[in-house]
Motif scaffolding. Structure first.
Motif, PDB file in Angstrom:
ATOM      1  N   GLY A  17      23.368  75.429  51.194  1.00  8.29           N
ATOM      2  CA  GLY A  17      22.524  74.323  50.725  1.00  8.29           C
ATOM      3  C   GLY A  17      21.048  74.682  50.731  1.00  8.29           C
ATOM      4  N   LEU A  18      20.625  75.369  51.770  1.00  6.11           N
ATOM      5  CA  LEU A  18      19.213  75.775  51.866  1.00  6.11           C
ATOM      6  C   LEU A  18      18.866  76.712  50.715  1.00  6.11           C
ATOM      7  N   TYR A  19      19.775  77.630  50.435  1.00  7.34           N
ATOM      8  CA  TYR A  19      19.587  78.571  49.332  1.00  7.34           C
ATOM      9  C   TYR A  19      19.353  77.806  48.023  1.00  7.34           C
ATOM     10  N   ARG A  20      20.215  76.816  47.771  1.00  7.32           N
ATOM     11  CA  ARG A  20      20.074  76.079  46.509  1.00  7.32           C
ATOM     12  C   ARG A  20      18.774  75.272  46.471  1.00  7.32           C
ATOM     13  N   ALA A  21      18.413  74.681  47.612  1.00  2.85           N
ATOM     14  CA  ALA A  21      17.175  73.888  47.651  1.00  2.85           C
ATOM     15  C   ALA A  21      15.968  74.779  47.357  1.00  2.85           C
ATOM     16  N   LEU A  22      15.929  75.956  48.001  1.00  7.58           N
ATOM     17  CA  LEU A  22      14.780  76.855  47.829  1.00  7.58           C
ATOM     18  C   LEU A  22      14.752  77.425  46.414  1.00  7.58           C
ATOM     19  N   LYS A  23      15.935  77.783  45.930  1.00  5.72           N
ATOM     20  CA  LYS A  23      16.015  78.421  44.621  1.00  5.72           C
ATOM     21  C   LYS A  23      15.581  77.454  43.498  1.00  5.72           C
ATOM     22  N   ALA A  24      15.800  76.158  43.762  1.00  2.00           N
ATOM     23  CA  ALA A  24      15.426  75.168  42.742  1.00  2.00           C
ATOM     24  C   ALA A  24      13.903  75.093  42.574  1.00  2.00           C
ATOM     25  N   GLY A  25      13.158  75.680  43.474  1.00  2.00           N
ATOM     26  CA  GLY A  25      11.715  75.768  43.260  1.00  2.00           C
ATOM     27  C   GLY A  25      10.844  75.219  44.380  1.00  2.00           C
ATOM     28  N   GLY A  26      11.223  74.086  44.944  1.00  2.00           N
ATOM     29  CA  GLY A  26      10.462  73.544  46.072  1.00  2.00           C
ATOM     30  C   GLY A  26       9.219  72.793  45.618  1.00  2.00           C
ATOM     31  N   PRO A  27       8.246  72.564  46.495  1.00  2.00           N
ATOM     32  CA  PRO A  27       8.264  73.019  47.875  1.00  2.00           C
ATOM     33  C   PRO A  27       9.320  72.283  48.701  1.00  2.00           C
ATOM     34  N   VAL A  28       9.926  73.014  49.653  1.00  2.00           N
ATOM     35  CA  VAL A  28      11.027  72.462  50.444  1.00  2.00           C
ATOM     36  C   VAL A  28      10.582  72.248  51.888  1.00  2.00           C
ATOM     37  N   LEU A  29      10.767  71.016  52.363  1.00  2.00           N
ATOM     38  CA  LEU A  29      10.533  70.734  53.782  1.00  2.00           C
ATOM     39  C   LEU A  29      11.892  70.647  54.471  1.00  2.00           C
ATOM     40  N   PRO A  30      12.210  71.557  55.407  1.00  2.00           N
ATOM     41  CA  PRO A  30      13.467  71.428  56.147  1.00  2.00           C
ATOM     42  C   PRO A  30      13.311  70.410  57.280  1.00  2.00           C
ATOM     43  N   ILE A  31      14.346  69.629  57.484  1.00  2.00           N
ATOM     44  CA  ILE A  31      14.281  68.646  58.587  1.00  2.00           C
ATOM     45  C   ILE A  31      15.575  68.685  59.411  1.00  2.00           C
ATOM     46  N   SER A 178      19.415  82.998  51.212  1.00  2.00           N
ATOM     47  CA  SER A 178      18.363  81.978  51.340  1.00  2.00           C
ATOM     48  C   SER A 178      17.013  82.607  51.693  1.00  2.00           C
ATOM     49  N   GLU A 179      17.049  83.684  52.486  1.00  2.00           N
ATOM     50  CA  GLU A 179      15.787  84.303  52.951  1.00  2.00           C
ATOM     51  C   GLU A 179      14.894  84.735  51.793  1.00  2.00           C
ATOM     52  N   LYS A 180      15.522  85.132  50.680  1.00  2.34           N
ATOM     53  CA  LYS A 180      14.756  85.656  49.544  1.00  2.34           C
ATOM     54  C   LYS A 180      13.779  84.644  48.969  1.00  2.34           C
ATOM     55  N   TYR A 181      14.078  83.352  49.187  1.00  2.00           N
ATOM     56  CA  TYR A 181      13.287  82.319  48.510  1.00  2.00           C
ATOM     57  C   TYR A 181      12.417  81.514  49.486  1.00  2.00           C
ATOM     58  N   LEU A 182      12.187  82.077  50.656  1.00  4.28           N
ATOM     59  CA  LEU A 182      11.447  81.297  51.668  1.00  4.28           C
ATOM     60  C   LEU A 182       9.998  81.030  51.253  1.00  4.28           C
ATOM     61  N   LYS A 183       9.533  81.751  50.258  1.00  3.85           N
ATOM     62  CA  LYS A 183       8.176  81.478  49.752  1.00  3.85           C
ATOM     63  C   LYS A 183       8.090  80.053  49.171  1.00  3.85           C
ATOM     64  N   ASN A 184       9.243  79.459  48.872  1.00  5.10           N
ATOM     65  CA  ASN A 184       9.241  78.102  48.322  1.00  5.10           C
ATOM     66  C   ASN A 184       9.259  77.007  49.392  1.00  5.10           C
ATOM     67  N   LEU A 185       9.072  77.412  50.632  1.00  8.75           N
ATOM     68  CA  LEU A 185       8.971  76.412  51.706  1.00  8.75           C
ATOM     69  C   LEU A 185       7.655  75.660  51.560  1.00  8.75           C
ATOM     70  N   LEU A 186       7.657  74.402  51.971  1.00 11.64           N
ATOM     71  CA  LEU A 186       6.387  73.674  52.065  1.00 11.64           C
ATOM     72  C   LEU A 186       5.551  74.410  53.102  1.00 11.64           C
TER      73      LEU A 186
END
Ligand code: FAD
Length: 445
Positions: A17-31, A178-186
């Motif tokens: 799920g995290l992979y898909r959230a990040l890959k979709a572009g973000g910014p992603v806030l994990p909670i 998922s690690e590949k897309y961590l740049k899309n984190l908030l």
């Protein structure tokens, strides 16, 4: 903005799920939400809450290393989501599916709440390899017996191969990077700190948590060592599987090359999840309804002795003390103590199931319910009621030197240890056979 909601997947890597959230572009806030509805029912000293708290803290640190953060809430999930909705301009929420009845109701309520504002709710399979609908009998419907389930599981797993690390791997076991897309984190730290255990009413105890890494030689020789409780012959990864601090795909991939028996054990997890998904009624009662007719003795004194590891049956007592002291019990011994409770003591399997649920660090509704119903004979792929574990032969076969017993029962072999078991094998076996047989005959008409 997007939110990724962690639950039984407390890791960054290979998280569907995290992979898909990040890959979709973000910014992603994990909670993460410490669920008041669940926590308020637990005693103040609970090793699982401490484990989750430690894992959530480690997860937040891991996100910070990548410029993001984890926001952690404490409350009733629906209330928390109401607040989140007000605070953020949200486009979508991503999460991984949880198949327990409570979680399904919770998630549906959250989904509906989000839909009121047009916020999308995306959920994915992550904690198991196959969901129930993916491994079905040829004529349709879920499997209720393990061996044919395993065969079909394996066929489907091998039916779709994709390139991986210079070779091939099953599509179903490939990692989600998922690690590949961590740049899309908030970006940036959240200002709210993680609620402390004390703030949530829990004591800071220090449970002994098995490592996430298992020496390869344990998996390689697993088929020879897994039944011997006196040695470290199993992976002890169950607590990590339960909370998703490791990836099931990663461990299954490794098992494929090392030991098929180990892979088959991992598939038991999928199997019991399949049963819970397809037959949610097992949560409240026996899979085979006629077993509701067993007139349990339910002797409270005997139940207390079982819980405390004071039955006078050495291997049962060792198992229960291992559970009480460490929060884990060897699988072979789980089967023996469960059989003793439901057959020799004629105590309702749900009492044992409930006690395990309180004490096990790796407590998992699907596997625990499946294990207990199997032992009591009332489950899907059940041990028939007339096959009753002889605790003496189990002792001789799996702990002949009493190494395991001596490790957990310090007074064993001294006058302080009971001379006689609460219920002796021959008498207990005959009583169980008679009671089960009569009750089932009557129930079946
Ligand atoms: C009465 C009873 C209750 C049980 N309750 C639970 C429970 O609450 N939570 C739980 O995770 N397991 C439960 N089990 C299954 C099993 O005992 C544990 O998964 C295992 O002992 C965990 O130790 P391990 O990680 O070293 O397992 P290993 O032998 O190393 O196996 C690897 C993994 O495979 C899975 N697995 C192995 N055996 C089973 C099984 N029979 N059913 C389902 N999954 C399995 C687990 O995820 C385990 O971590 C129960 C079994 C019985 C008989």
């Amino acid at each position: 903005m997007t939110i990724f909601w962690h639950r039984r997947d407390l890791r960054i890597s290979d998280n569907a799920g995290l992979y898909r959230a990040l890959k979709a572009g973000g910014p992603v806030l994990p909670i993460f939400i410490f669920d008041y509805e669940i926590l308020s029912k637990l005693p103040s000293e609970d090793a699982r809450v401490v484990f989750i708290h430690d894992s959530v803290t480690a997860l937040a640190e891991a996100y910070r290393e990548h410029g993001g953060d984890l926001r952690v809430f404490y409350g009733k999930p629906l209330n928390v989501w109401q607040d989140i909705k007000k605070e953020y301009d949200l486009a979508a929420v991503y999460t991984n599916r949880d198949y327990e009845p409570y979680a399904k109701v919770r998630d549906l309520a959250v989904k509906e709440l989000l839909a009121e504002d047009g916020i999308e709710f995306h959920d994915y399979k992550d904690q198991i390899i196959f969901e129930s609908h993916e491994v079905q009998k040829n004529d349709g419907g879920p499997y209720t017996v393990y061996t044919p389930y395993w065969r079909k599981w394996r066929t489907i797993m091998e039916s779709r191969m994709v390139p991986f690390e210079g070779g091939e791997i099953s599509y179903y076991l490939k990692p989600y990077p998922s690690e590949k897309y961590l740049k899309n984190l908030l970006q940036g730290k959240v200002k709210e700190s993680i609620p402390t255990l004390a703030e949530m009413g829990f004591k800071e105890i220090q449970p002994d948590i098995p490592s996430k890494e298992v020496p390869r030689k344990i998996i390689r020789s697993y088929n020879e060592t897994r039944d011997i409780p006196g040695i470290k012959g199993t992976s002890e990864l169950s607590v990590h599987f339960r909370h998703g601090t490791i990836s099931i795909r990663d461990k299954a991939r490794k098992a494929l090359g090392l030991n098929e028996t180990y892979l088959k054990e991992l598939v038991w997890r999928d199997f019991y999840s399949n049963i819970l998904q397809a037959f949610p009624r097992v949560v409240d009662g026996p899979f085979r309804p006629e077993y509701e007719a067993i007139p349990w003795e339910n002797d409270e004194k005997q139940f207390k002795a079982w819980c405390e590891g004071k039955t006078g049956v050495p291997i049962v007592d060792a198992g229960m003390r291992q559970l009480n002291e460490s929060g884990w019990m060897h699988n072979r011994v789980r089967m023996i103590v469960a059989s003793y409770l439901t057959k020799h003591l004629l105590i309702d399997w749900r009492w044992g199931e409930g006690y395990f649920a309180e004490k096990l660090l790796d407590y998992d509704l699907a596997s625990n319910n499946g294990g207990w119903q199997w032992a009591a004979g009332c489950g899907t792929d059940a041990q028939p009621y007339f096959r009753i574990f002889n605790y003496e032969s189990q002792q001789k076969k799996f702990d002949p030197e009493y190494k395991y017993v001596k490790e957990w029962v310090s007074e064993f072999g001294t006058p302080d240890y009971p001379a006689e078991p609460l219920v002796e094998h021959k008498w207990g076996r005959e009583r169980a056979l008679r009671v089960y047989k009569e009750a089932l005959a009557e129930a079946r008409g």
